[in-house]
Design a protein around this motif. Structure first.
Motif, PDB file in Angstrom:
ATOM      1  N   ASN A 205      14.257  -7.765  13.655  1.00  0.00           N
ATOM      2  CA  ASN A 205      14.103  -6.926  14.848  1.00  0.00           C
ATOM      3  C   ASN A 205      13.703  -5.507  14.455  1.00  0.00           C
ATOM      4  O   ASN A 205      14.312  -4.512  14.887  1.00  0.00           O
ATOM      5  CB  ASN A 205      15.411  -6.917  15.658  1.00  0.00           C
ATOM      6  CG  ASN A 205      15.229  -6.327  17.047  1.00  0.00           C
ATOM      7  OD1 ASN A 205      14.137  -6.382  17.615  1.00  0.00           O
ATOM      8  ND2 ASN A 205      16.291  -5.751  17.587  1.00  0.00           N
ATOM      9  N   LEU A 206      12.664  -5.412  13.635  1.00  0.00           N
ATOM     10  CA  LEU A 206      12.263  -4.130  13.074  1.00  0.00           C
ATOM     11  C   LEU A 206      11.515  -3.281  14.094  1.00  0.00           C
ATOM     12  O   LEU A 206      10.637  -3.779  14.809  1.00  0.00           O
ATOM     13  CB  LEU A 206      11.373  -4.345  11.845  1.00  0.00           C
ATOM     14  CG  LEU A 206      11.999  -5.083  10.664  1.00  0.00           C
ATOM     15  CD1 LEU A 206      10.979  -5.244   9.543  1.00  0.00           C
ATOM     16  CD2 LEU A 206      13.235  -4.347  10.147  1.00  0.00           C
ATOM     17  N   THR A 207      11.859  -2.012  14.137  1.00  0.00           N
ATOM     18  CA  THR A 207      11.096  -1.046  14.927  1.00  0.00           C
ATOM     19  C   THR A 207      10.290  -0.132  14.012  1.00  0.00           C
ATOM     20  O   THR A 207       9.596   0.763  14.484  1.00  0.00           O
ATOM     21  CB  THR A 207      12.041  -0.206  15.804  1.00  0.00           C
ATOM     22  OG1 THR A 207      13.057   0.373  14.982  1.00  0.00           O
ATOM     23  CG2 THR A 207      12.692  -1.063  16.872  1.00  0.00           C
ATOM     24  N   MET A 208      10.397  -0.365  12.718  1.00  0.00           N
ATOM     25  CA  MET A 208       9.618   0.392  11.741  1.00  0.00           C
ATOM     26  C   MET A 208       8.185  -0.147  11.708  1.00  0.00           C
ATOM     27  O   MET A 208       7.916  -1.258  12.163  1.00  0.00           O
ATOM     28  CB  MET A 208      10.273   0.285  10.358  1.00  0.00           C
ATOM     29  CG  MET A 208      11.667   0.870  10.307  1.00  0.00           C
ATOM     30  SD  MET A 208      12.524   0.592   8.717  1.00  0.00           S
ATOM     31  CE  MET A 208      13.105  -1.091   8.941  1.00  0.00           C
ATOM     32  N   GLN A 209       7.290   0.632  11.141  1.00  0.00           N
ATOM     33  CA  GLN A 209       5.894   0.221  11.055  1.00  0.00           C
ATOM     34  C   GLN A 209       5.713  -0.761   9.894  1.00  0.00           C
ATOM     35  O   GLN A 209       6.127  -0.473   8.771  1.00  0.00           O
ATOM     36  CB  GLN A 209       4.996   1.437  10.863  1.00  0.00           C
ATOM     37  CG  GLN A 209       5.118   2.476  11.974  1.00  0.00           C
ATOM     38  CD  GLN A 209       4.241   3.671  11.711  1.00  0.00           C
ATOM     39  OE1 GLN A 209       3.021   3.562  11.542  1.00  0.00           O
ATOM     40  NE2 GLN A 209       4.844   4.857  11.665  1.00  0.00           N
ATOM     41  N   VAL A 210       5.080  -1.888  10.167  1.00  0.00           N
ATOM     42  CA  VAL A 210       4.895  -2.928   9.155  1.00  0.00           C
ATOM     43  C   VAL A 210       3.400  -3.146   8.939  1.00  0.00           C
ATOM     44  O   VAL A 210       2.656  -3.395   9.902  1.00  0.00           O
ATOM     45  CB  VAL A 210       5.559  -4.254   9.585  1.00  0.00           C
ATOM     46  CG1 VAL A 210       5.382  -5.313   8.500  1.00  0.00           C
ATOM     47  CG2 VAL A 210       7.041  -4.031   9.887  1.00  0.00           C
ATOM     48  N   TYR A 211       2.983  -3.061   7.671  1.00  0.00           N
ATOM     49  CA  TYR A 211       1.567  -3.204   7.347  1.00  0.00           C
ATOM     50  C   TYR A 211       1.361  -4.202   6.214  1.00  0.00           C
ATOM     51  O   TYR A 211       2.281  -4.514   5.449  1.00  0.00           O
ATOM     52  CB  TYR A 211       0.967  -1.847   6.954  1.00  0.00           C
ATOM     53  CG  TYR A 211       0.859  -0.883   8.115  1.00  0.00           C
ATOM     54  CD1 TYR A 211      -0.226  -0.925   8.975  1.00  0.00           C
ATOM     55  CD2 TYR A 211       1.875   0.044   8.353  1.00  0.00           C
ATOM     56  CE1 TYR A 211      -0.314  -0.055  10.055  1.00  0.00           C
ATOM     57  CE2 TYR A 211       1.795   0.916   9.422  1.00  0.00           C
ATOM     58  CZ  TYR A 211       0.699   0.857  10.273  1.00  0.00           C
ATOM     59  OH  TYR A 211       0.621   1.708  11.337  1.00  0.00           O
ATOM     60  N   VAL A 212       0.112  -4.661   6.134  1.00  0.00           N
ATOM     61  CA  VAL A 212      -0.286  -5.641   5.124  1.00  0.00           C
ATOM     62  C   VAL A 212      -1.263  -4.982   4.156  1.00  0.00           C
ATOM     63  O   VAL A 212      -2.225  -4.326   4.582  1.00  0.00           O
ATOM     64  CB  VAL A 212      -0.950  -6.866   5.791  1.00  0.00           C
ATOM     65  CG1 VAL A 212      -1.485  -7.832   4.730  1.00  0.00           C
ATOM     66  CG2 VAL A 212       0.039  -7.572   6.709  1.00  0.00           C
ATOM     67  N   ASP A 213      -0.991  -5.152   2.880  1.00  0.00           N
ATOM     68  CA  ASP A 213      -1.889  -4.647   1.842  1.00  0.00           C
ATOM     69  C   ASP A 213      -2.727  -5.821   1.347  1.00  0.00           C
ATOM     70  O   ASP A 213      -2.363  -6.493   0.376  1.00  0.00           O
ATOM     71  CB  ASP A 213      -1.083  -4.018   0.707  1.00  0.00           C
ATOM     72  CG  ASP A 213      -1.978  -3.437  -0.383  1.00  0.00           C
ATOM     73  OD1 ASP A 213      -3.186  -3.274  -0.129  1.00  0.00           O
ATOM     74  OD2 ASP A 213      -1.455  -3.156  -1.474  1.00  0.00           O
ATOM     75  N   LYS A 214      -3.821  -6.064   2.017  1.00  0.00           N
ATOM     76  CA  LYS A 214      -4.651  -7.220   1.711  1.00  0.00           C
ATOM     77  C   LYS A 214      -5.209  -7.131   0.299  1.00  0.00           C
ATOM     78  O   LYS A 214      -5.799  -6.122  -0.094  1.00  0.00           O
ATOM     79  CB  LYS A 214      -5.796  -7.324   2.721  1.00  0.00           C
ATOM     80  CG  LYS A 214      -6.591  -8.608   2.623  1.00  0.00           C
ATOM     81  CD  LYS A 214      -7.635  -8.689   3.725  1.00  0.00           C
ATOM     82  CE  LYS A 214      -8.418 -10.003   3.635  1.00  0.00           C
ATOM     83  NZ  LYS A 214      -9.442 -10.096   4.713  1.00  0.00           N
ATOM     84  N   GLU A 215      -4.969  -8.214  -0.468  1.00  0.00           N
ATOM     85  CA  GLU A 215      -5.452  -8.329  -1.854  1.00  0.00           C
ATOM     86  C   GLU A 215      -4.957  -7.176  -2.729  1.00  0.00           C
ATOM     87  O   GLU A 215      -5.599  -6.816  -3.708  1.00  0.00           O
ATOM     88  CB  GLU A 215      -6.981  -8.415  -1.885  1.00  0.00           C
ATOM     89  CG  GLU A 215      -7.528  -9.638  -1.164  1.00  0.00           C
ATOM     90  CD  GLU A 215      -9.046  -9.664  -1.134  1.00  0.00           C
ATOM     91  OE1 GLU A 215      -9.660  -8.660  -1.581  1.00  0.00           O
ATOM     92  OE2 GLU A 215      -9.608 -10.656  -0.667  1.00  0.00           O
ATOM     93  N   ASN A 216      -3.827  -6.577  -2.362  1.00  0.00           N
ATOM     94  CA  ASN A 216      -3.225  -5.502  -3.156  1.00  0.00           C
ATOM     95  C   ASN A 216      -4.156  -4.308  -3.359  1.00  0.00           C
ATOM     96  O   ASN A 216      -4.075  -3.608  -4.373  1.00  0.00           O
ATOM     97  CB  ASN A 216      -2.781  -6.033  -4.525  1.00  0.00           C
ATOM     98  CG  ASN A 216      -1.414  -6.666  -4.484  1.00  0.00           C
ATOM     99  OD1 ASN A 216      -0.444  -6.058  -4.035  1.00  0.00           O
ATOM    100  ND2 ASN A 216      -1.323  -7.902  -4.949  1.00  0.00           N
ATOM    101  N   ARG A 217      -5.000  -4.049  -2.364  1.00  0.00           N
ATOM    102  CA  ARG A 217      -5.960  -2.955  -2.529  1.00  0.00           C
ATOM    103  C   ARG A 217      -5.273  -1.602  -2.618  1.00  0.00           C
ATOM    104  O   ARG A 217      -5.625  -0.759  -3.454  1.00  0.00           O
ATOM    105  CB  ARG A 217      -6.957  -2.982  -1.365  1.00  0.00           C
ATOM    106  CG  ARG A 217      -7.886  -4.204  -1.385  1.00  0.00           C
ATOM    107  CD  ARG A 217      -8.696  -4.303  -0.117  1.00  0.00           C
ATOM    108  NE  ARG A 217      -9.482  -5.527  -0.083  1.00  0.00           N
ATOM    109  CZ  ARG A 217     -10.113  -5.982   0.997  1.00  0.00           C
ATOM    110  NH1 ARG A 217     -10.049  -5.294   2.127  1.00  0.00           N
ATOM    111  NH2 ARG A 217     -10.804  -7.110   0.957  1.00  0.00           N
ATOM    112  N   ALA A 218      -4.297  -1.362  -1.747  1.00  0.00           N
ATOM    113  CA  ALA A 218      -3.569  -0.091  -1.807  1.00  0.00           C
ATOM    114  C   ALA A 218      -2.749  -0.002  -3.093  1.00  0.00           C
ATOM    115  O   ALA A 218      -2.672   1.058  -3.721  1.00  0.00           O
ATOM    116  CB  ALA A 218      -2.658   0.044  -0.588  1.00  0.00           C
ATOM    117  N   ALA A 219      -2.126  -1.114  -3.472  1.00  0.00           N
ATOM    118  CA  ALA A 219      -1.333  -1.132  -4.702  1.00  0.00           C
ATOM    119  C   ALA A 219      -2.196  -0.807  -5.926  1.00  0.00           C
ATOM    120  O   ALA A 219      -1.742  -0.117  -6.848  1.00  0.00           O
ATOM    121  CB  ALA A 219      -0.675  -2.497  -4.869  1.00  0.00           C
TER     122      ALA A 219
END
Length: 281
Positions: A205-219
Protein backbone atom coordinates in the motif's frame (compact mmCIF):
# COMPACT_ATOMS: atom_id res chain seq x y z
CA UNK A 1 37.53 -11.29 -15.55
CA UNK A 2 38.11 -12.77 -12.06
CA UNK A 3 35.42 -10.55 -10.50
CA UNK A 4 32.90 -11.63 -13.14
CA UNK A 5 33.78 -15.30 -12.57
CA UNK A 6 33.34 -14.94 -8.80
CA UNK A 7 30.04 -13.17 -9.42
CA UNK A 8 28.78 -16.12 -11.44
CA UNK A 9 29.93 -18.55 -8.75
CA UNK A 10 28.05 -16.52 -6.13
CA UNK A 11 24.96 -16.68 -8.30
CA UNK A 12 25.13 -20.48 -8.15
CA UNK A 13 25.71 -20.59 -4.41
CA UNK A 14 22.66 -19.53 -2.39
CA UNK A 15 19.70 -21.70 -3.40
CA UNK A 16 21.66 -24.95 -4.09
CA UNK A 17 23.50 -24.51 -0.77
CA UNK A 18 20.28 -23.92 1.14
CA UNK A 19 18.70 -26.97 -0.50
CA UNK A 20 21.66 -29.18 0.45
CA UNK A 21 21.58 -27.86 4.03
CA UNK A 22 17.92 -28.84 4.33
CA UNK A 23 18.62 -32.31 2.90
CA UNK A 24 21.56 -32.90 5.26
CA UNK A 25 19.60 -31.64 8.29
CA UNK A 26 16.73 -34.00 7.48
CA UNK A 27 19.19 -36.87 7.05
CA UNK A 28 20.67 -36.12 10.47
CA UNK A 29 17.25 -36.11 12.10
CA UNK A 30 16.29 -39.30 10.27
CA UNK A 31 19.37 -41.08 11.59
CA UNK A 32 18.43 -40.48 15.21
CA UNK A 33 14.80 -41.41 14.62
CA UNK A 34 15.40 -44.56 12.58
CA UNK A 35 18.68 -45.92 13.95
CA UNK A 36 17.42 -45.73 17.54
CA UNK A 37 20.94 -44.73 18.56
CA UNK A 38 22.73 -41.57 19.59
CA UNK A 39 25.64 -40.16 17.62
CA UNK A 40 27.70 -37.11 18.51
CA UNK A 41 28.74 -36.73 14.88
CA UNK A 42 25.18 -36.72 13.54
CA UNK A 43 24.14 -34.34 16.29
CA UNK A 44 26.99 -32.08 15.20
CA UNK A 45 25.48 -31.96 11.70
CA UNK A 46 22.18 -30.56 13.00
CA UNK A 47 23.83 -28.17 15.43
CA UNK A 48 26.16 -26.78 12.74
CA UNK A 49 23.67 -26.40 9.91
CA UNK A 50 20.16 -25.91 11.32
CA UNK A 51 20.73 -22.39 12.81
CA UNK A 52 21.81 -20.95 9.45
CA UNK A 53 18.84 -22.57 7.69
CA UNK A 54 16.56 -21.15 10.38
CA UNK A 55 18.18 -17.71 10.03
CA UNK A 56 17.64 -17.73 6.24
CA UNK A 57 14.02 -18.78 6.73
CA UNK A 58 13.40 -16.01 9.28
CA UNK A 59 14.93 -13.39 6.97
CA UNK A 60 12.74 -14.62 4.10
CA UNK A 61 9.42 -15.07 5.88
CA UNK A 62 9.81 -12.41 8.59
CA UNK A 63 12.08 -9.95 6.79
CA UNK A 64 13.82 -7.14 8.56
CA UNK A 65 16.64 -4.78 7.63
CA UNK A 66 19.53 -3.47 9.66
CA UNK A 67 21.06 -6.87 10.40
CA UNK A 68 24.70 -6.69 11.46
CA UNK A 69 27.46 -7.80 9.12
CA UNK A 70 28.43 -10.79 11.25
CA UNK A 71 25.67 -12.95 12.70
CA UNK A 72 27.12 -14.64 15.75
CA UNK A 73 24.67 -17.49 16.45
CA UNK A 74 25.23 -19.47 13.20
CA UNK A 75 29.01 -19.06 13.56
CA UNK A 76 29.06 -20.27 17.17
CA UNK A 77 26.68 -23.13 16.32
CA UNK A 78 28.90 -24.19 13.40
CA UNK A 79 31.96 -24.23 15.66
CA UNK A 80 30.10 -26.23 18.31
CA UNK A 81 28.81 -28.67 15.66
CA UNK A 82 32.33 -29.17 14.32
CA UNK A 83 33.55 -29.95 17.84
CA UNK A 84 30.76 -32.52 18.34
CA UNK A 85 31.46 -34.11 14.96
CA UNK A 86 35.15 -34.75 15.60
CA UNK A 87 34.41 -36.54 18.90
CA UNK A 88 33.55 -39.66 16.90
CA UNK A 89 35.10 -38.70 13.55
CA UNK A 90 32.55 -40.70 11.57
CA UNK A 91 33.33 -39.87 7.98
CA UNK A 92 29.97 -38.82 6.47
CA UNK A 93 28.54 -36.69 9.30
CA UNK A 94 31.95 -35.15 9.98
CA UNK A 95 32.23 -34.23 6.29
CA UNK A 96 28.73 -32.74 6.32
CA UNK A 97 29.51 -30.73 9.46
CA UNK A 98 32.83 -29.34 8.29
CA UNK A 99 31.83 -28.77 4.63
CA UNK A 100 28.18 -27.67 4.76
CA UNK A 101 28.22 -26.54 8.38
CA UNK A 102 31.39 -24.73 9.37
CA UNK A 103 32.65 -24.11 5.84
CA UNK A 104 29.26 -23.14 4.44
CA UNK A 105 28.43 -20.76 7.29
CA UNK A 106 31.76 -18.97 7.03
CA UNK A 107 31.42 -18.71 3.23
CA UNK A 108 27.87 -17.31 3.52
CA UNK A 109 28.75 -14.69 6.12
CA UNK A 110 32.22 -13.61 5.02
CA UNK A 111 32.09 -14.14 1.23
CA UNK A 112 28.59 -14.51 -0.17
CA UNK A 113 27.10 -11.60 1.82
CA UNK A 114 29.90 -9.28 0.71
CA UNK A 115 28.95 -7.25 -2.37
CA UNK A 116 32.60 -6.64 -3.29
CA UNK A 117 31.75 -3.00 -3.75
CA UNK A 118 34.44 -0.70 -5.06
CA UNK A 119 34.79 2.96 -4.16
CA UNK A 120 32.24 4.98 -6.15
CA UNK A 121 33.67 8.35 -7.26
CA UNK A 122 30.28 9.46 -8.60
CA UNK A 123 28.22 9.16 -5.42
CA UNK A 124 30.24 11.35 -3.08
CA UNK A 125 28.68 13.62 -0.48
CA UNK A 126 28.69 17.14 -1.88
CA UNK A 127 28.74 15.97 -5.50
CA UNK A 128 25.89 16.55 -7.92
CA UNK A 129 23.79 13.48 -8.58
CA UNK A 130 24.36 12.51 -12.24
CA UNK A 131 21.41 12.82 -14.59
CA UNK A 132 19.46 9.65 -15.31
CA UNK A 133 16.10 8.55 -16.64
CA UNK A 134 13.64 6.05 -15.16
CA UNK A 135 10.16 4.87 -16.07
CA UNK A 136 6.94 5.00 -14.12
CA UNK A 137 4.93 1.82 -13.61
CA UNK A 138 2.73 3.05 -16.47
CA UNK A 139 5.78 3.24 -18.76
CA UNK A 140 6.22 7.01 -18.82
CA UNK A 141 9.80 8.24 -18.82
CA UNK A 142 10.92 10.65 -16.12
CA UNK A 143 14.21 12.48 -16.01
CA UNK A 144 15.97 12.99 -12.69
CA UNK A 145 15.74 16.74 -13.13
CA UNK A 146 12.02 16.41 -12.38
CA UNK A 147 12.93 15.58 -8.77
CA UNK A 148 14.81 18.86 -8.23
CA UNK A 149 13.28 21.53 -6.04
CA UNK A 150 12.77 19.43 -2.92
CA UNK A 151 14.82 17.06 -0.83
CA UNK A 152 14.61 13.53 -2.22
CA UNK A 153 15.33 10.16 -0.65
CA UNK A 154 16.32 7.63 -3.32
CA UNK A 155 16.16 3.91 -2.57
CA UNK A 156 17.68 1.70 -5.25
CA UNK A 157 16.51 -1.82 -4.39
CA UNK A 158 17.10 -5.20 -6.02
CA UNK A 159 13.51 -6.39 -6.45
CA UNK A 160 10.59 -8.23 -4.90
CA UNK A 161 12.69 -11.40 -4.64
CA UNK A 162 15.02 -9.77 -2.06
CA UNK A 163 13.57 -10.10 1.48
CA UNK A 164 15.88 -7.45 2.94
CA UNK A 165 14.80 -4.96 0.24
CA UNK A 166 11.19 -5.80 1.07
CA UNK A 167 11.87 -5.16 4.76
CA UNK A 168 13.62 -1.88 4.04
CA UNK A 169 10.71 -0.58 1.96
CA UNK A 170 8.13 -1.81 4.47
CA UNK A 171 9.95 0.02 7.28
CA UNK A 172 9.97 3.19 5.16
CA UNK A 173 6.25 2.82 4.45
CA UNK A 174 5.51 2.59 8.18
CA UNK A 175 7.39 5.83 8.85
CA UNK A 176 6.45 7.59 5.62
CA UNK A 177 4.37 10.28 7.31
CA UNK A 178 7.39 11.29 9.40
CA UNK A 179 9.46 11.61 6.24
CA UNK A 180 6.74 13.39 4.26
CA UNK A 181 6.22 15.85 7.13
CA UNK A 182 9.80 17.01 6.49
CA UNK A 183 8.93 17.85 2.88
CA UNK A 184 10.93 14.97 1.46
CA UNK A 185 10.03 12.95 -1.63
CA UNK A 186 10.74 9.21 -1.46
CA UNK A 187 11.65 7.58 -4.76
CA UNK A 188 11.96 3.80 -5.07
CA UNK A 189 13.85 2.49 -8.09
CA UNK A 190 14.38 -1.12 -9.16
CA UNK A 191 15.35 -2.90 -12.41
CA UNK A 192 12.45 -5.33 -12.04
CA UNK A 193 9.48 -5.21 -14.41
CA UNK A 194 6.65 -2.63 -14.10
CA UNK A 195 4.28 -5.47 -13.22
CA UNK A 196 6.42 -6.60 -10.28
CA UNK A 197 6.91 -3.02 -9.12
CA UNK A 198 3.14 -2.47 -9.24
CA UNK A 199 2.65 -5.69 -7.28
CA UNK A 200 4.99 -4.45 -4.54
CA UNK A 201 3.27 -1.06 -4.39
CA UNK A 202 -0.12 -2.73 -4.05
CA UNK A 203 1.01 -5.30 -1.47
CA UNK A 204 2.59 -2.68 0.82
CA UNK A 205 0.00 0.00 0.00
CA UNK A 206 2.80 2.37 -0.96
CA UNK A 207 2.19 6.07 -1.40
CA UNK A 208 5.83 6.64 -2.28
CA UNK A 209 6.94 7.08 -5.88
CA UNK A 210 7.87 3.79 -7.54
CA UNK A 211 9.94 3.67 -10.72
CA UNK A 212 11.52 1.10 -13.01
CA UNK A 213 15.14 1.26 -14.12
CA UNK A 214 14.83 -0.52 -17.44
CA UNK A 215 17.94 -2.56 -18.30
CA UNK A 216 19.75 -0.92 -15.35
CA UNK A 217 20.34 2.23 -17.37
CA UNK A 218 20.23 4.56 -14.37
CA UNK A 219 22.31 2.13 -12.32
CA UNK A 220 24.96 2.17 -15.03
CA UNK A 221 25.01 5.97 -14.96
CA UNK A 222 25.54 5.88 -11.19
CA UNK A 223 27.99 2.97 -11.18
CA UNK A 224 25.80 0.72 -9.03
CA UNK A 225 25.09 -2.24 -11.31
CA UNK A 226 25.44 -5.63 -9.61
CA UNK A 227 26.45 -8.03 -12.35
CA UNK A 228 25.11 -11.58 -11.78
CA UNK A 229 23.42 -10.31 -8.63
CA UNK A 230 20.18 -12.28 -9.03
CA UNK A 231 20.60 -15.78 -7.54
CA UNK A 232 20.19 -18.74 -9.86
CA UNK A 233 16.69 -20.14 -9.46
CA UNK A 234 15.04 -16.73 -9.00
CA UNK A 235 13.06 -16.46 -12.20
CA UNK A 236 11.70 -13.40 -13.99
CA UNK A 237 14.33 -10.89 -12.86
CA UNK A 238 17.18 -11.46 -15.30
CA UNK A 239 20.75 -11.96 -14.15
CA UNK A 240 21.96 -8.47 -13.26
CA UNK A 241 20.45 -6.20 -10.65
CA UNK A 242 21.41 -3.07 -8.70
CA UNK A 243 23.67 -2.72 -5.68
CA UNK A 244 21.44 -1.65 -2.76
CA UNK A 245 21.94 2.11 -2.53
CA UNK A 246 20.33 4.83 -0.40
CA UNK A 247 20.83 8.50 -1.25
CA UNK A 248 19.52 11.78 0.08
CA UNK A 249 19.73 14.65 -2.38
CA UNK A 250 18.97 18.27 -1.57
CA UNK A 251 16.79 20.70 -3.54
CA UNK A 252 19.68 21.56 -5.86
CA UNK A 253 20.59 17.97 -6.70
CA UNK A 254 23.63 17.68 -4.41
CA UNK A 255 24.18 14.43 -2.49
CA UNK A 256 24.00 15.03 1.26
CA UNK A 257 23.84 11.41 2.42
CA UNK A 258 24.94 8.18 0.80
CA UNK A 259 24.73 4.62 2.11
CA UNK A 260 26.59 2.30 -0.25
CA UNK A 261 26.34 -0.86 1.77
CA UNK A 262 28.88 -3.58 1.05
CA UNK A 263 26.72 -6.28 2.67
CA UNK A 264 23.36 -7.15 1.12
CA UNK A 265 21.87 -7.94 4.55
CA UNK A 266 22.63 -4.50 6.01
CA UNK A 267 20.55 -1.39 5.22
CA UNK A 268 20.29 1.96 7.00
CA UNK A 269 17.54 2.12 9.60
CA UNK A 270 14.71 4.61 9.09
CA UNK A 271 15.72 6.48 12.25
CA UNK A 272 19.18 6.98 10.74
CA UNK A 273 17.65 8.41 7.56
CA UNK A 274 15.33 10.73 9.48
CA UNK A 275 18.29 12.01 11.51
CA UNK A 276 20.20 12.61 8.28
CA UNK A 277 17.21 14.49 6.82
CA UNK A 278 16.97 16.65 9.93
CA UNK A 279 20.61 17.56 9.48
CA UNK A 280 20.10 18.85 5.93
CA UNK A 281 19.91 22.65 5.81
Amino acid sequence: MIKALLGQIKRWYAIPYLFMCIVVTVQSASYHLSANAFSWSWLGVSVAIAPLVLFMAIVYFLPWSGISNYIAVPILAALLGAFLAIIEMRFLPTFYTLFFGLGGVLIYIFWYSDLDRRDNPVLKIGAKLPDFTVQSIAGEERHSSAFLGRKTLYIFYRGNWCPVCHAQIQALAEEYQEIERRGVAVVLISPQSPEKSAELALRLNLTMQVYVDKENRAAKRLGIVHQYGVPLGVWGYGGDTVLPTTLIVDENGSIVYADLTDNFRVRPRVKTLISALDGVR
